[in-house]
Design a protein around this motif. Structure first.
Motif, PDB file in Angstrom:
ATOM      1  N   GLN A 191       4.037 -12.973   2.997  1.00  0.00           N
ATOM      2  CA  GLN A 191       4.331 -11.931   2.027  1.00  0.00           C
ATOM      3  C   GLN A 191       3.221 -10.874   1.989  1.00  0.00           C
ATOM      4  O   GLN A 191       2.073 -11.149   2.352  1.00  0.00           O
ATOM      5  CB  GLN A 191       4.530 -12.539   0.642  1.00  0.00           C
ATOM      6  N   LEU A 192       3.594  -9.684   1.541  1.00  0.00           N
ATOM      7  CA  LEU A 192       2.642  -8.576   1.443  1.00  0.00           C
ATOM      8  C   LEU A 192       2.484  -8.144  -0.004  1.00  0.00           C
ATOM      9  O   LEU A 192       3.471  -7.841  -0.685  1.00  0.00           O
ATOM     10  CB  LEU A 192       3.124  -7.390   2.282  1.00  0.00           C
ATOM     11  N   VAL A 193       1.259  -8.110  -0.472  1.00  0.00           N
ATOM     12  CA  VAL A 193       0.921  -7.510  -1.760  1.00  0.00           C
ATOM     13  C   VAL A 193       0.570  -6.052  -1.469  1.00  0.00           C
ATOM     14  O   VAL A 193      -0.420  -5.771  -0.794  1.00  0.00           O
ATOM     15  CB  VAL A 193      -0.274  -8.230  -2.422  1.00  0.00           C
ATOM     16  N   GLU A 194       1.395  -5.149  -1.952  1.00  0.00           N
ATOM     17  CA  GLU A 194       1.263  -3.739  -1.560  1.00  0.00           C
ATOM     18  C   GLU A 194       0.193  -3.032  -2.385  1.00  0.00           C
ATOM     19  O   GLU A 194       0.459  -2.089  -3.123  1.00  0.00           O
ATOM     20  CB  GLU A 194       2.616  -3.048  -1.675  1.00  0.00           C
ATOM     21  N   LYS A 195      -1.027  -3.497  -2.211  1.00  0.00           N
ATOM     22  CA  LYS A 195      -2.173  -2.883  -2.870  1.00  0.00           C
ATOM     23  C   LYS A 195      -3.374  -2.987  -1.937  1.00  0.00           C
ATOM     24  O   LYS A 195      -3.603  -4.041  -1.324  1.00  0.00           O
ATOM     25  CB  LYS A 195      -2.466  -3.587  -4.205  1.00  0.00           C
ATOM     26  N   THR A 196      -4.131  -1.919  -1.816  1.00  0.00           N
ATOM     27  CA  THR A 196      -5.303  -1.916  -0.946  1.00  0.00           C
ATOM     28  C   THR A 196      -6.455  -2.629  -1.644  1.00  0.00           C
ATOM     29  O   THR A 196      -6.968  -2.152  -2.656  1.00  0.00           O
ATOM     30  CB  THR A 196      -5.718  -0.476  -0.592  1.00  0.00           C
ATOM     31  N   LEU A 197      -6.850  -3.780  -1.080  1.00  0.00           N
ATOM     32  CA  LEU A 197      -7.860  -4.619  -1.727  1.00  0.00           C
ATOM     33  C   LEU A 197      -8.972  -5.046  -0.772  1.00  0.00           C
ATOM     34  O   LEU A 197      -9.873  -5.788  -1.166  1.00  0.00           O
ATOM     35  CB  LEU A 197      -7.185  -5.864  -2.317  1.00  0.00           C
ATOM     36  N   VAL A 198      -8.905  -4.581   0.477  1.00  0.00           N
ATOM     37  CA  VAL A 198      -9.891  -4.944   1.493  1.00  0.00           C
ATOM     38  C   VAL A 198     -10.349  -3.686   2.208  1.00  0.00           C
ATOM     39  O   VAL A 198      -9.541  -2.798   2.497  1.00  0.00           O
ATOM     40  CB  VAL A 198      -9.282  -5.923   2.524  1.00  0.00           C
ATOM     41  N   VAL A 199     -11.647  -3.631   2.497  1.00  0.00           N
ATOM     42  CA  VAL A 199     -12.183  -2.564   3.350  1.00  0.00           C
ATOM     43  C   VAL A 199     -12.553  -3.199   4.676  1.00  0.00           C
ATOM     44  O   VAL A 199     -13.369  -4.126   4.729  1.00  0.00           O
ATOM     45  CB  VAL A 199     -13.410  -1.883   2.719  1.00  0.00           C
TER      46      VAL A 199
END
Length: 296
Positions: A191-199
């Motif tokens: 699944q994909l959590v559609e939020k940018t949380l990693v650089v």
């Protein structure tokens, strides 16, 4: 009491970037975790660099560099939590990364693996991923055959999955993540959590993709392993042979242009030989990819 998440950080001679990675973990708003840093035989000041947080982490020192797969596997074996997160030492998390993923898992109790969106930094500048790198949610197997669309630093995985699919393949010099996510995505949705949380940083000289030429030869090996495992459905088998044909043609034609005719012949004939039921894996493992002569 066991933690909810085991965070595994493999590292090799990246002391300053490791500090940033570890600090990004320690700043997480979700607090129920353990941190396992696996030092894969570093010769720099890695130990001294993270001395400030030794009381908050488990530090595992390997005397000999064995590669990222062995380092991750060491962390998995030590992990005590039901969920595992990976963080490459040149990447870092935003402070609510774990919180958002754990909330997602709680809201979607059947989830076995999920990842987040990420920000890409190349040579110090933000870049936009190409369309082919777009992350999907659910059944990602077909897209994963083309290229790896799961970032280790963004994923959260149920620990029990590794008991079923196995650990990272320590014999692969590269494309070990491609291999792992094929083994997982052919069985279960991611699944994909559609939020940018990693650089996610790239562009530096010690990346595996820069150290090895012809990365498709390792992806070809991963595909052959999968085909010979017997776990694919009929539809997946057909898709996989199709992608194998594409990768073998591209790599084989590249070999031909460089005058490596025997190697070219081996890879160009490989899909047809597999389709006829010939066992190829042992020949690939002992092949040119590891510096030996191709056995036709």
């Amino acid at each position: 009491m066991k933690p909810s998440v085991s965070i595994i950080i493999p590292t090799f001679n990246r002391s300053q970037k490791l500090i940033r990675a570890v600090q990004s973990v320690l700043k997480q708003t979700f607090r129920d975790f353990e941190v396992i840093v696996v030092d894969d035989g570093s010769s720099d000041d890695t130990y001294q660099a993270i001395a400030f947080c030794m009381s908050m982490i488990q530090y595992v020192k390997k005397e000999v560099n064995q590669g990222v797969s062995a380092a991750r596997n060491s962390g998995i074996r030590r992990a005590s939590a039901p969920w595992i997160a990976f963080l490459d030492s040149d990447d870092y998390w935003l402070e609510d990364k774990l919180s958002v993923q754990m909330n997602y898992i709680e809201a979607h109790p059947g989830t076995l693996a999920c990842q987040t969106e990420e920000m890409w930094i190349r040579n110090g500048k933000r870049v936009n991923p190409r369309r082919r790198h777009a992350k999907l949610s659910g059944d990602i197997f077909s897209q994963s055959l083309k290229l790896c669309i799961v970032s280790p630093s963004s994923v959260l995985v149920k620990r029990s999955l590794f008991d079923e699919v196995g650990l990272f393949d320590e014999t692969l010099p590269a494309a070990e993540d491609y291999d792992m996510w094929l083994r997982i995505s052919c069985r279960y949705p991611v699944q994909l959590v559609e939020k940018t949380l990693v650089v996610k940083e790239g562009g530096h000289d010690d990346q595996l993709s820069r150290r090895f030429m012809g990365m498709d030869r390792f992806r070809i090996l991963a595909i052959v392993k999968l085909l010979e495992s017997g776990i694919l459905t009929h539809v997946q088998q057909r898709e996989t042979i199709g992608e194998l044909s594409i990768k073998c043609r591209i790599y084989g034609e590249g070999c031909m242009k460089r005058g490596r005719k025997q190697e070219a012949s081996f890879y160009l004939s490989l899909p047809e030989r597999i389709a006829k039921g010939e066992a190829i894996l042992s020949k690939l493992v002992s092949s040119h990819a590891w510096g030996n002569k191709i056995v036709m």
